[in-house]
Design an enzyme around this catalytic site. Structure first.
Site, PDB file in Angstrom:
ATOM      1  N   GLU A 250       0.885  -1.160   0.000  1.00 36.76           N
ATOM      2  CA  GLU A 250       0.000   0.000   0.000  1.00 36.76           C
ATOM      3  C   GLU A 250       0.919   1.205   0.000  1.00 36.76           C
ATOM      4  O   GLU A 250       1.538   1.522   1.009  1.00 36.76           O
ATOM      5  CB  GLU A 250      -0.900  -0.073   1.244  1.00 36.76           C
ATOM      6  CG  GLU A 250      -2.217   0.619   1.044  1.00 36.76           C
ATOM      7  CD  GLU A 250      -2.148   2.060   1.461  1.00 36.76           C
ATOM      8  OE1 GLU A 250      -1.824   2.902   0.590  1.00 36.76           O
ATOM      9  OE2 GLU A 250      -2.384   2.341   2.638  1.00 36.76           O
ATOM     10  N   CYS A 284      -2.360   8.967   2.964  1.00 34.58           N
ATOM     11  CA  CYS A 284      -2.075   8.661   1.561  1.00 34.58           C
ATOM     12  C   CYS A 284      -3.344   8.827   0.728  1.00 34.58           C
ATOM     13  O   CYS A 284      -3.279   8.953  -0.487  1.00 34.58           O
ATOM     14  CB  CYS A 284      -1.473   7.277   1.400  1.00 34.58           C
ATOM     15  SG  CYS A 284      -2.394   6.039   2.277  1.00 34.58           S
TER      16      CYS A 284
END
Ligand code: ADP
Length: 475
Positions: A250, A284
Site C-alpha cells: 500500500e 495517503c
C-alpha cells in the site's frame, strides 16, 4: 503516562541485545517522551525464529478461538479508547479528534476480521470432463512481516495484524521509528487477551533497510505486507523477489479531487475539507490536487477559506485544537518548502502559509492559481495544504487527474450520474463520490498503478494472507 518501550519477542517484552535505544519525540513540543529499544540483527532473527515456531500450532488453532481472541482485543480497545488515543497524540502529534477517530477505525479491524476468521471460503467443483473433483482449500501463507508507517500508527497495524492472525499466520510487526509506542500498546493488548507466545512479535530494527532485508531473506518469512512510500516499496519488492515472497503493497498516493460544474457547493466544500484535513492531511488518501470548475471556483474558494479558519493548529492534548502537529520538524519543513515552490510557480496563498516554532505545526493553508504539473501537484503533500487548479473542460480535468504514476484514491463532487461516470474513468483503486472519507474495514482498500498491489480490509483483505491449495480427487 508510562509507555511500553521494549521489543516483544516470543511472548516477552525485552530490551534489544545491544541495550541501545532511540528517542521517541512528541512533535507538539519536541520533548522526548520515551526511549525505545533498538532491535539488532540477533533480535530480528529471534523474532523470525519465534514466529516460525508458533506458525504451525497457530495455523492449527480453531478459527473460532482465533476469532474470539481478535474480538477480545476489539473489546479492550473499546474500553481503553482514551489511553489508545493519547499514545497516538503524544508520539504522532495528531489532534485529539483525529486520534479518537483512528482508535475507533483501528479497533474495527479486529472486530471485522474476528468475523472473517470463521468464514474462510473454500470450493469443491466437478471438472468439466467429469473425471475429477477439484477441491480448493485455503491455507495460511505463513510467517508474515508487517511494516507500517507513522501517519496512522494504530490503523495500519491492526489492518495487517487482524487479517494475518485471522488467517492463521504468525506476525512480526515493524512500526515506523517515529511511532513505535502505539504499536507496542496494541501488541500488549493482544498479549493481555491471550494471543499465544510467538504469534505476534514487535521489532524496531536499526538500521532499518539492511535488517528488514535480512528478515525477508529468511526462508520462513512467506509474506510481506507493507504500507509506506512507493520508493521504499519498490526496494522491498526487489528484496521479495530474492525468495519469491508474496507482497502486498500500500504505497503513495496523489489523489485528485474534481469538483464538477453540477456540484452542490455545500456538499463539495464539506467533502473537500474532510478529504484534505482529516489527520491534518497526513494520509495517503488525502486529496492532494483540487480541480475546481471555473463556474464554481470563486464561491468554492471563499467558502472553503471560511471553513478552514476552524482548523486552529495546536497540541492534540488540548482537545479543542482541530489541527495537530506534523510528525516531525523535517516533515513540517517539507510541507513549507512545497508551499514556497508553489508560490514561485505562480500560486497565491489565500490563507495560512506559516510554520510555528516550538512544535512541528504548519497552518491550515489554501492556495489558488496552482498550475497542473507544478511540483506541489506531483508530490504527496502530506500536510494541511489545499492546492486548487481551475479548469473549464471536464474531459481535461479527467486527463489531468489521471496524469500521475499513482492511483490510490480520487474524489468527485457533482450530480450523481455524472460523478459516477467520471469516477469510472479515473485511474484509482478507490473513488469517493460526494463524500470526503472512504476508509471502512468492510471495504477493499488499495491502489492501482504505482500506488500498490493487493487489498486490505473487506472480504478481500484476509485472502492476502491465505494461499489456495488445489487437491484433485477422483470423481
Ligand atoms: P513514510 O513516508 O511514511 O515515512 P517510508 O516508506 O519511509 O514512508 O516508511 C514506511 C515504513 O517503512 C516505516 O516503518 C519505515 O521505517 C520503513 N522503512 C523505511 N525504509 C525502509 C527500508 N529501506 N526497508 C524496509 N523498511 C523501510
Amino acid at each position: 503516562m508510562t509507555y511500553l518501550s521494549d521489543l516483544f519477542i516470543d511472548g516477552n517484552w525485552r530490551p534489544g541485545s545491544s541495550g541501545e535505544r532511540f528517542d521517541v519525540i512528541d512533535p507538539s513540543n519536541l520533548s522526548t517522551i520515551a526511549r525505545f529499544a533498538v532491535a539488532t540483527e540477533e533480535d530480528c532473527m529471534a523474532a523470525v525464529d519465534a514466529a516460525a515456531k508458533a506458525q504451525e500450532p497457530w495455523a492449527a488453532t480453531a478459527p473460532r478461538t482465533r476469532s474470539e481472541l481478535l474480538r477480545s482485543a476489539y473489546e479492550v480497545l473499546t474500553e481503553e479508547v482514551e489511553i489508545f488515543a493519547e499514545v497516538m497524540v503524544r508520539e504522532n502529534g495528531k489532534s485529539w479528534a483525529d486520534a479518537v477517530a483512528e482508535a475507533n477505525y483501528a479497533k474495527e479491524f479486529f472486530r471485522w476480521f474476528s468475523e472473517e476468521a470463521v468464514r474462510i471460503p473454500g470450493d469443491d467443483r466437478l471438472s468439466p470432463s467429469g473425471d475429477k473433483r477439484i477441491l480448493v482449500e485455503r491455507q495460511p501463507v505463513g510467517v508474515s512481516l508487517l511494516i507500517t508507517p507513522w501517519n496512522f500508527p494504530a490503523a495500519m497495524a491492526t489492518r495487517k495484524l487482524a487479517p494475518a492472525l485471522a488467517a492463521g499466520c504468525t506476525a512480526i510487526l515493524k512500526p515506523a521509528r517515529e511511532t513505535p509506542l502505539t504499536a507496542a500498546y496494541i501488541v500488549e493488548v493482544l498479549r493481555r487477551v491471550g494471543v499465544p507466545q510467538g504469534v505476534v512479535n514487535l521489532v524496531t530494527p536499526v538500521p532499518t533497510g539492511p535488517l528488514v532485508a535480512k528478515m525477508i531473506a529468511r526462508p520462513e518469512v512467506r509474506k510481506l505486507s507493507f504500507t509506506g512510500s512507493t520508493e521504499v516499496g519498490r526496494d522491498l519488492l526487489r528484496e521479495c523477489a530474492g525468495s519469491v515472497v508474496s507482497a502486498s503493497m500500500e504505497l503513495g498516493g496523489n489523489a485528485p479531487a474534481i469538483v464538477l460544474p453540477g456540484a452542490d457547493l455545500d456538499t463539495a466544500v464539506e467533502g473537500a475539507l474532510l478529504a484534505k484535513m482529516r489527520n491534518g492531511g497526513s494520509a495517503c488518501t488525502a486529496a492532494n490536487r483540487f480541480y475546481v470548475h471555473s463556474s464554481l471556483h470563486d464561491a468554492f474558494i471563499s467558502r472553503f477559506a471560511d471553513s478552514l479558519t476552524e482548523y486552529t493548529a495546536g497540541p492534540g492534548m488540548e482537545r479543542t485544537n482541530r489541527l495537530g502537529a506534523l510528525v516531525s520538524v523535517a516533515e513540517r519543513d517539507k510541507v513549507a518548502a512545497l508551499v514556497t515552490s508553489a508560490v514561485s510557480e505562480g500560486a497565491t496563498i489565500v490563507q495560512g502559509g506559516h510554520s510555528h516554532t516550538g512544535g512541528a505545526f504548519y497552518d491550515a493553508t489554501l492556495l489558488t492559481g496552482v498550475k497542473h504539473g507544478a511540483r506541489i501537484n506531483s508530490t504527496e503533500i502530506f500536510g494541511p495544504v489545499t492546492a486548487v487548479v481551475v479548469y473549464d473542460d471536464v474531459d481535461e480535468a479527467i486527463r489531468m487527474a489521471n496524469d500521475t504514476e499513482y492511483g490510490l484514491m480520487a474524489y468527485v463532487f457533482g450530480e450523481e450520474r455524472e460523478a459516477l461516470s467520471v469516477a469510472r474513468q479515473l485511474e484509482a483503486g478507490m473513488v469517493a463520490v460526494n463524500r470526503g472519507v472512504v476508509s471502512d474495514p468492510a471495504a477493499p482498500f488499495g491502489g492501482v498503478k504505482q500506488s500498490g498491489l493487493g487489498r486490505e480490509g473487506g472480504s478481500e483483505g484476509i485472502l492476502e494472507f491465505l494461499e489456495e491449495k488445489y487437491i484433485a480427487l477422483t470423481a
